[in-house]
Structure formats: C-alpha cells, structure tokens
Motif scaffolding. Structure first.
Motif, PDB file in Angstrom:
ATOM      1  N   ALA A   1       0.881  -1.164   0.000  1.00  0.00           N
ATOM      2  CA  ALA A   1       0.000   0.000   0.000  1.00  0.00           C
ATOM      3  C   ALA A   1       0.919   1.215   0.000  1.00  0.00           C
ATOM      4  CB  ALA A   1      -0.888  -0.005   1.231  1.00  0.00           C
ATOM      5  N   PHE A   2       0.346   2.384  -0.208  1.00  0.00           N
ATOM      6  CA  PHE A   2       1.148   3.604  -0.242  1.00  0.00           C
ATOM      7  C   PHE A   2       0.428   4.697   0.522  1.00  0.00           C
ATOM      8  CE2 PHE A   2       2.236   1.016  -3.820  1.00  0.00           C
ATOM      9  CZ  PHE A   2       3.620   1.066  -3.834  1.00  0.00           C
ATOM     10  N   GLY A   3       1.213   5.511   1.208  1.00  0.00           N
ATOM     11  CA  GLY A   3       0.643   6.609   1.968  1.00  0.00           C
ATOM     12  C   GLY A   3       1.421   7.891   1.737  1.00  0.00           C
ATOM     13  N   ARG A   4       0.721   9.006   1.625  1.00  0.00           N
ATOM     14  CA  ARG A   4       1.329  10.324   1.370  1.00  0.00           C
ATOM     15  C   ARG A   4       1.203  11.196   2.610  1.00  0.00           C
ATOM     16  NH1 ARG A   4      -1.018  14.744  -2.877  1.00  0.00           N
ATOM     17  NH2 ARG A   4       0.831  16.042  -3.127  1.00  0.00           N
ATOM     18  N   ARG A   5       2.311  11.786   3.015  1.00  0.00           N
ATOM     19  CA  ARG A   5       2.364  12.610   4.216  1.00  0.00           C
ATOM     20  C   ARG A   5       1.660  13.948   3.993  1.00  0.00           C
ATOM     21  NH1 ARG A   5       3.986  12.344   9.616  1.00  0.00           N
ATOM     22  NH2 ARG A   5       3.909  14.470  10.371  1.00  0.00           N
ATOM     23  N   PHE A   6       0.739  14.270   4.913  1.00  0.00           N
ATOM     24  CA  PHE A   6       0.022  15.540   4.941  1.00  0.00           C
ATOM     25  C   PHE A   6       0.453  16.326   6.177  1.00  0.00           C
ATOM     26  CE2 PHE A   6      -2.475  13.778   1.687  1.00  0.00           C
ATOM     27  CZ  PHE A   6      -3.466  14.660   1.276  1.00  0.00           C
ATOM     28  N   LYS A   7       0.007  17.558   6.283  1.00  0.00           N
ATOM     29  CA  LYS A   7       0.232  18.363   7.488  1.00  0.00           C
ATOM     30  C   LYS A   7      -0.504  17.719   8.659  1.00  0.00           C
ATOM     31  CE  LYS A   7       0.959  22.928   5.584  1.00  0.00           C
ATOM     32  NZ  LYS A   7       0.830  24.319   5.941  1.00  0.00           N
ATOM     33  N   ASP A   8      -0.278  18.254   9.833  1.00  0.00           N
ATOM     34  CA  ASP A   8      -0.960  17.808  11.055  1.00  0.00           C
ATOM     35  C   ASP A   8      -0.692  16.339  11.371  1.00  0.00           C
ATOM     36  OD1 ASP A   8      -2.104  19.851  12.452  1.00  0.00           O
ATOM     37  OD2 ASP A   8      -4.149  19.488  11.797  1.00  0.00           O
ATOM     38  N   ALA A   9       0.529  15.878  11.084  1.00  0.00           N
ATOM     39  CA  ALA A   9       0.930  14.502  11.390  1.00  0.00           C
ATOM     40  C   ALA A   9      -0.044  13.478  10.814  1.00  0.00           C
ATOM     41  CB  ALA A   9       1.093  14.309  12.898  1.00  0.00           C
ATOM     42  N   SER A  10      -0.480  13.720   9.595  1.00  0.00           N
ATOM     43  CA  SER A  10      -1.455  12.834   8.944  1.00  0.00           C
ATOM     44  C   SER A  10      -0.854  12.138   7.737  1.00  0.00           C
ATOM     45  CB  SER A  10      -2.677  13.639   8.493  1.00  0.00           C
ATOM     46  OG  SER A  10      -3.346  14.167   9.614  1.00  0.00           O
ATOM     47  N   ILE A  11      -1.482  11.026   7.375  1.00  0.00           N
ATOM     48  CA  ILE A  11      -1.080  10.287   6.188  1.00  0.00           C
ATOM     49  C   ILE A  11      -2.338   9.884   5.415  1.00  0.00           C
ATOM     50  CG2 ILE A  11      -1.012   8.011   7.311  1.00  0.00           C
ATOM     51  CD1 ILE A  11       1.604   7.557   5.574  1.00  0.00           C
ATOM     52  N   ALA A  12      -2.276  10.060   4.099  1.00  0.00           N
ATOM     53  CA  ALA A  12      -3.367   9.662   3.212  1.00  0.00           C
ATOM     54  C   ALA A  12      -2.992   8.317   2.596  1.00  0.00           C
ATOM     55  CB  ALA A  12      -3.565  10.704   2.118  1.00  0.00           C
ATOM     56  N   ILE A  13      -3.811   7.321   2.819  1.00  0.00           N
ATOM     57  CA  ILE A  13      -3.551   5.991   2.285  1.00  0.00           C
ATOM     58  C   ILE A  13      -4.283   5.858   0.947  1.00  0.00           C
ATOM     59  CG2 ILE A  13      -3.811   3.503   2.648  1.00  0.00           C
ATOM     60  CD1 ILE A  13      -1.794   4.869   4.564  1.00  0.00           C
ATOM     61  N   TYR A  14      -3.506   5.584  -0.091  1.00  0.00           N
ATOM     62  CA  TYR A  14      -4.056   5.451  -1.439  1.00  0.00           C
ATOM     63  C   TYR A  14      -4.960   4.216  -1.543  1.00  0.00           C
ATOM     64  CZ  TYR A  14      -0.604   8.834  -3.170  1.00  0.00           C
ATOM     65  OH  TYR A  14       0.136   9.965  -3.398  1.00  0.00           O
ATOM     66  N   ARG A  15      -5.944   4.297  -2.423  1.00  0.00           N
ATOM     67  CA  ARG A  15      -6.775   3.125  -2.732  1.00  0.00           C
ATOM     68  C   ARG A  15      -5.956   2.057  -3.460  1.00  0.00           C
ATOM     69  NH1 ARG A  15     -11.906   4.420  -1.620  1.00  0.00           N
ATOM     70  NH2 ARG A  15     -12.481   6.594  -1.841  1.00  0.00           N
ATOM     71  N   TYR A  16      -5.022   2.508  -4.281  1.00  0.00           N
ATOM     72  CA  TYR A  16      -4.224   1.612  -5.112  1.00  0.00           C
ATOM     73  C   TYR A  16      -3.301   0.744  -4.253  1.00  0.00           C
ATOM     74  CZ  TYR A  16      -1.166  -0.027  -8.804  1.00  0.00           C
ATOM     75  OH  TYR A  16      -0.464  -0.823  -9.674  1.00  0.00           O
ATOM     76  N   ILE A  17      -3.277  -0.536  -4.541  1.00  0.00           N
ATOM     77  CA  ILE A  17      -2.360  -1.487  -3.897  1.00  0.00           C
ATOM     78  C   ILE A  17      -1.438  -2.016  -4.985  1.00  0.00           C
ATOM     79  CG2 ILE A  17      -2.139  -3.643  -2.598  1.00  0.00           C
ATOM     80  CD1 ILE A  17      -3.608  -1.485  -0.996  1.00  0.00           C
ATOM     81  N   GLY A  18      -0.116  -1.898  -4.772  1.00  0.00           N
ATOM     82  CA  GLY A  18       0.859  -2.306  -5.771  1.00  0.00           C
ATOM     83  C   GLY A  18       1.419  -3.697  -5.534  1.00  0.00           C
ATOM     84  N   LYS A  19       1.995  -4.245  -6.589  1.00  0.00           N
ATOM     85  CA  LYS A  19       2.626  -5.567  -6.512  1.00  0.00           C
ATOM     86  C   LYS A  19       4.058  -5.475  -6.009  1.00  0.00           C
ATOM     87  CE  LYS A  19      -0.119  -7.636 -10.217  1.00  0.00           C
ATOM     88  NZ  LYS A  19      -0.960  -6.556 -10.670  1.00  0.00           N
ATOM     89  N   SER A  20       4.654  -4.259  -6.092  1.00  0.00           N
ATOM     90  CA  SER A  20       6.031  -4.054  -5.637  1.00  0.00           C
ATOM     91  C   SER A  20       6.175  -2.605  -5.170  1.00  0.00           C
ATOM     92  CB  SER A  20       7.018  -4.312  -6.779  1.00  0.00           C
ATOM     93  OG  SER A  20       6.904  -3.296  -7.758  1.00  0.00           O
ATOM     94  N   VAL A  21       7.325  -2.293  -4.597  1.00  0.00           N
ATOM     95  CA  VAL A  21       7.615  -0.933  -4.139  1.00  0.00           C
ATOM     96  C   VAL A  21       7.590   0.050  -5.309  1.00  0.00           C
ATOM     97  CG1 VAL A  21       9.397   0.517  -3.094  1.00  0.00           C
ATOM     98  CG2 VAL A  21       8.953  -1.732  -2.166  1.00  0.00           C
ATOM     99  N   GLU A  22       7.972  -0.414  -6.482  1.00  0.00           N
ATOM    100  CA  GLU A  22       8.022   0.451  -7.670  1.00  0.00           C
ATOM    101  C   GLU A  22       6.650   0.648  -8.317  1.00  0.00           C
ATOM    102  OE1 GLU A  22      10.013  -2.419  -7.507  1.00  0.00           O
ATOM    103  OE2 GLU A  22      11.763  -1.361  -6.732  1.00  0.00           O
ATOM    104  N   ASP A  23       5.689  -0.185  -7.970  1.00  0.00           N
ATOM    105  CA  ASP A  23       4.343  -0.165  -8.571  1.00  0.00           C
ATOM    106  C   ASP A  23       3.469   0.856  -7.833  1.00  0.00           C
ATOM    107  OD1 ASP A  23       2.046  -0.834  -9.989  1.00  0.00           O
ATOM    108  OD2 ASP A  23       1.730  -2.730  -8.921  1.00  0.00           O
ATOM    109  N   ILE A  24       3.834   2.143  -7.970  1.00  0.00           N
ATOM    110  CA  ILE A  24       3.204   3.205  -7.170  1.00  0.00           C
ATOM    111  C   ILE A  24       1.913   3.726  -7.813  1.00  0.00           C
ATOM    112  CG2 ILE A  24       5.423   3.877  -6.159  1.00  0.00           C
ATOM    113  CD1 ILE A  24       5.446   6.292  -7.995  1.00  0.00           C
ATOM    114  N   PRO A  25       1.036   4.305  -6.996  1.00  0.00           N
ATOM    115  CA  PRO A  25      -0.215   4.870  -7.529  1.00  0.00           C
ATOM    116  C   PRO A  25       0.081   5.972  -8.548  1.00  0.00           C
ATOM    117  CG  PRO A  25      -0.174   4.949  -5.115  1.00  0.00           C
ATOM    118  CD  PRO A  25       1.174   4.512  -5.563  1.00  0.00           C
ATOM    119  N   GLN A  26      -0.774   6.079  -9.541  1.00  0.00           N
ATOM    120  CA  GLN A  26      -0.583   7.083 -10.586  1.00  0.00           C
ATOM    121  C   GLN A  26      -1.391   8.350 -10.350  1.00  0.00           C
ATOM    122  OE1 GLN A  26       1.862   6.641 -12.961  1.00  0.00           O
ATOM    123  NE2 GLN A  26       2.251   4.955 -11.548  1.00  0.00           N
TER     124      GLN A  26
END
Length: 145
Positions: free
Chosen positions: A25-50
C-alpha cells in the motif's frame, strides 16, 4: 548490531507500506501529522499509484515514518499549502459526549450530524493502519452509529 537510519519527514513524501500478503500500500504525508492511504495497492515498491485517490486519511505517529520500516518511494509536492491539510475530523469528548470538528489546527464545536461521515480524530500506529488497509476494521469502530 544493526542500526536503522532515522529519516526526516517531509510533506508530500509517499511511503511504501508492506502488507502481510506481499503487496504494497502507499501513503502520502500531509500536514498535522497525517497520512493519506491510497486506494491503489501495488505488486512491488516500484508499482506506485498514478493519481491522488485515497481510501482514508488519518493521524500517524512520527516514529512510524522515521523508523525506516516504510520506505519513501517518491515525493509528490502539494500544489498549494491548502491542499496539504487533511480533511476535517470529528472529535468526541469522552467525558461530556460533546462533538467538535478539528480542521487546520483549530477546534470548533459541532453537532453529531455535522460529524457524520468524518474520520474520527486519532493517531494511528503502523499495525492499525495495515489492519485497516487489509479490511480488518477492529480499529475503526464508528462511535457516531
């Protein structure tokens, strides 16, 4: 002795979150000590959400991101400062039962109806976020229902 290099946290960093089934899974850092978790699930570390399509946004302990357990795979800067803030979250006072909405560092009184559909404000540990991604909802009971 192995040492884990502690990382500096930057807004827009996208972290690869290893899942128990071998995917990421992938998560993007936001302000206020938050993280947004993407809906997209990848097969590898390189298979990132578009695209920036998130399934949920929650508070996260900084030590989770600094530990090196989740790898930063890319930095996606926010278009403006406003975009970097997580959406409003509901706060329920355990003593009074009163409701508030927390947004952009400020708290405002609210009704139960105004909180309906908002994430409950909380700071999550890594394992709780992974459980939620995997569909285990024991950490996400909606007290509004």
């Amino acid at each position: 002795m192995t040492s884990t290099k502690r990382k500096r946290i930057k807004l827009g960093d996208v972290y690869a979150v290893p899942l128990p089934d071998g995917r990421f899974a992938f998560g993007r850092r936001f302000k206020d000590a938050s993280i947004a978790i993407y809906r997209y699930i990848g097969k590898s570390v390189e298979d990132i959400p578009q695209n920036e399509d998130y399934q949920f946004i929650v508070g996260i302990y900084d030590d989770v991101l600094k530990s090196g357990q989740w790898t930063v795979v890319v930095n996606r800067p926010f278009e403006d400062e406003d975009e970097a803030w997580p959406p409003p979250a509901c706060v329920i006072d355990k003593l009074s039962g009163g409701y508030s909405i927390y947004y952009k560092g400020e708290m405002k009184r609210a009704s139960k109806q105004e909180c309906d559909g908002l994430e409950i404000a909380a700071v999550w540990e890594a394992e709780h976020i992974i459980d939620r991604i995997m569909g285990e909802d024991k950490w996400h009971k909606d007290p509004l229902k």
